[in-house]
Design an enzyme around this catalytic site. Sequence first.
Site, short mmCIF file in Angstrom:
data_model
loop_
_atom_site.label_atom_id
_atom_site.label_comp_id
_atom_site.label_asym_id
_atom_site.label_seq_id
_atom_site.Cartn_x
_atom_site.Cartn_y
_atom_site.Cartn_z
N HIS A 165 6.64 -7.29 -1.43
CA HIS A 165 5.48 -7.92 -1.97
C HIS A 165 5.38 -6.97 -3.88
O HIS A 165 3.60 -7.13 -3.84
CB HIS A 165 4.61 -8.52 -1.89
CG HIS A 165 4.47 -10.20 -0.46
ND1 HIS A 165 3.39 -9.92 0.38
CD2 HIS A 165 5.23 -10.58 -1.21
CE1 HIS A 165 3.96 -11.28 1.68
NE2 HIS A 165 4.64 -11.54 -0.13
N ASN A 186 2.49 -7.43 17.52
CA ASN A 186 0.93 -8.05 17.22
C ASN A 186 -0.35 -8.21 17.64
O ASN A 186 -0.35 -7.74 19.06
CB ASN A 186 0.86 -9.75 16.93
CG ASN A 186 1.72 -9.69 15.53
OD1 ASN A 186 0.70 -9.33 14.18
ND2 ASN A 186 2.55 -10.74 14.96
N CYS A 226 0.29 -0.16 -22.12
CA CYS A 226 1.94 0.19 -22.09
C CYS A 226 2.14 1.65 -22.54
O CYS A 226 1.67 1.62 -24.25
CB CYS A 226 2.90 -0.87 -22.21
SG CYS A 226 4.60 -0.20 -21.67
N ASP A 279 0.88 -1.48 0.13
CA ASP A 279 -0.15 0.05 0.15
C ASP A 279 0.78 1.83 0.48
O ASP A 279 0.04 2.20 -0.19
CB ASP A 279 -1.17 0.19 0.92
CG ASP A 279 -0.43 -0.36 3.12
OD1 ASP A 279 1.07 0.44 2.73
OD2 ASP A 279 -0.70 -1.48 3.32
ZN LIG Z 1 5.30 -2.54 -22.29
#
Ligand SMILES: [Zn+2]
Length: 258
Positions: A129, A223, A157, A114
Amino acid sequence: MHPHVGESDWEEGLEQAASFLKAASRVAVLTGAGISAESGLATFRGQGGLWEGQRVEDVATPRAFARDPRQVWRFYNLRRANLAEVQPNAGHRALVDLEQRFGDDFALITQNVDGLHQAAGSVNVLEIHGSIRRVRCTECPYIVERGVEALPDLPHCEKCNSLLRPDVVWFEEMLPATIWSRAELAVVRCQCLLVVGTSAMVYPAAGLIATAHEHKARVIEVNLQATPATQGVDVSLLGPSGTVLPELVRRVATAPPL
Ligand SMILES: [Zn+2]
């Protein structure tokens, strides 16, 4: 007084954790979903979470993306939109203070995607991650930070017009090798590993804790509830990280030299 333990145990745990941090010349921190949940962010990964009746494990995989990229992007665009509404909390900010104390001898390893650590001001963040704030091309090396702005249903893209994907690690995918090596090295070299908001039971968290133990680092857990790792750690501080971390970091700043 803390709800889970007696006041003296709580006090003792905090003091002990502070003394471990104070005695360390290098510190590593591993954070998971718990710290962001306290900002009000819905967390899914690794919690058997459901999204629109589907298991998240069925949305966040390469197979799901190959089958129905629009559906996968809908999931991520919703998560990005949620992110626009949340702020880092006191736990994130306490880790910024800790980084400022240790400088280059500090590494923040996060399982969260995040970007809230960076939003709080953390600098050396290892996102094992990935991040939902970044997108990358499925065909060429193009990768770009897009923040939380709305993206098209099916973004393409700018360089090669192939499909873009979130720059996150999906279920069934490998962790990014370079980032992961840096995370392991940080844990190998640290004298104290602080584990925050993660059950620490599954890979990769479990692996990093094992590495810390192998290299004789102290392990502190923060925790909400006891985890399977609790028995193995040096100190377990049970409570909201937004409360525990500021108190812990305050004590590190003021603890007398050992
Ligand atoms: Zn590309």
